[in-house]
Design an enzyme around this catalytic site. Sequence first.
Site, short mmCIF file in Angstrom:
data_model
loop_
_atom_site.label_atom_id
_atom_site.label_comp_id
_atom_site.label_asym_id
_atom_site.label_seq_id
_atom_site.Cartn_x
_atom_site.Cartn_y
_atom_site.Cartn_z
N LYS A 1 -9.46 2.40 -3.13
CA LYS A 1 -10.02 1.85 -2.07
C LYS A 1 -11.06 2.42 -1.66
CE LYS A 1 -7.83 1.20 2.76
NZ LYS A 1 -6.77 1.57 3.31
N GLU B 1 0.85 -1.22 -0.18
CA GLU B 1 0.04 -0.12 0.11
C GLU B 1 0.81 1.26 -0.13
OE1 GLU B 1 -4.06 1.45 2.32
OE2 GLU B 1 -2.46 0.23 3.23
N CYS C 1 -5.87 -3.11 1.47
CA CYS C 1 -5.82 -2.97 3.17
C CYS C 1 -7.22 -3.25 3.62
CB CYS C 1 -5.06 -1.93 3.44
SG CYS C 1 -4.45 -1.87 5.29
#
Length: 280
Positions: free
Chosen positions: A118, A44, A155
Site C-alpha cells: 500500500k 484488508e 483501501c
Amino acid sequence: MANVVRAALVQATWTGDTESMVAKHEEHAREAARQGARVIGFQEVFNSPYFCQVQEPEHYRWAEPVPDGPTVRRMQDLARETGMVVVVPVFEVEQSGFYYNTAAVIDADGTYLGKYRKHHIPQVKGFWEKYYFKPGNLGWPVFDTAVGKVGVYICYDRHFPEGWRQLGLNGAQLVYNPSATHRGLSAHLWQLEQPAAAVANEYFIAAINRIGQEEYGDNDFYGTSYFVDPRGQFVGEVASDKSEELLVRDLDFDLIEQVRQQWAFYRDRRPDAYEGLVQP
C-alpha cells in the site's frame, strides 16, 4: 468464445482470532470454487482485526513475512486445492522496523507471484496506519495469472487516481481493492470512486470492505462490497451492509477491449502535458 472469468470476493466479520479467521476464509474459498470461481480476493489485513483504530505496540504481533509467513504459505495450499488465483492482504514484516500493509498474489497452482504494498498511508482518527506501516515501495505490479492480468490497490489508495492509472498502463484487467472503511467517514464515496476509476481506466474492479464492529474501536465497517465493470456498472447486486457475504460474479473480459475501442481514453492521454502533476 467469450472471455468470461468467474470471480469472487469475501467481506467478513472478525472472529476473534487468526486461526478461525483464516479457516473461515478457506471455507468461503472452497464454496466459491464449488460455484466455479477462478479467482478470489479477501479484505484488508484479512487474518486480523483492523487494529489501526488504536496505536499500541502489541499489534505488531499480527505481522508476518511475505511470502514465507504461515498465512501466505497456507493460502498457497488453498490455491492449489481449489485451483483459484488468491489475493491475500496481510500485515507484512520485512525485517525489524520495516512493516507494510501488503497483499500477496498467488496463482491457481499455488505459485507465489509477488506482492503489492500500500502506497498511501492514512493517519486520521480511527485509521492510525502511519503508526504501523511504511509507505509501499514496490510500484504498481500487475500479475500475469491463470485468469488474466490482476492488480491490487489497497483501501486509502483508492482516493488517489494516479495508482489506478498506473495499474491500467501496466495492463491490469481486474484490480482487487481490499479495504476497511466505516460509515461516518466515507460511505458516500464508496460507490462513487471505484466505479469512476473503472471507467477512467477501463478495467474491472473488485471493491471489498470489512463488515461489522470490532473490539479496538467504534468503526462500523459497512460491507457493500461489489464488482464493477469498465463502464462503471455494478456486476450483479452489491453485498449486504450488515452481514458477512461471499460474492461470485461473471466478468466478461472482452468488454475491456470493447470499451477501450469505443471510448479510447488511453489513445487520448496527454502524458507530455502532465509534468506538473508529479511536482511536490
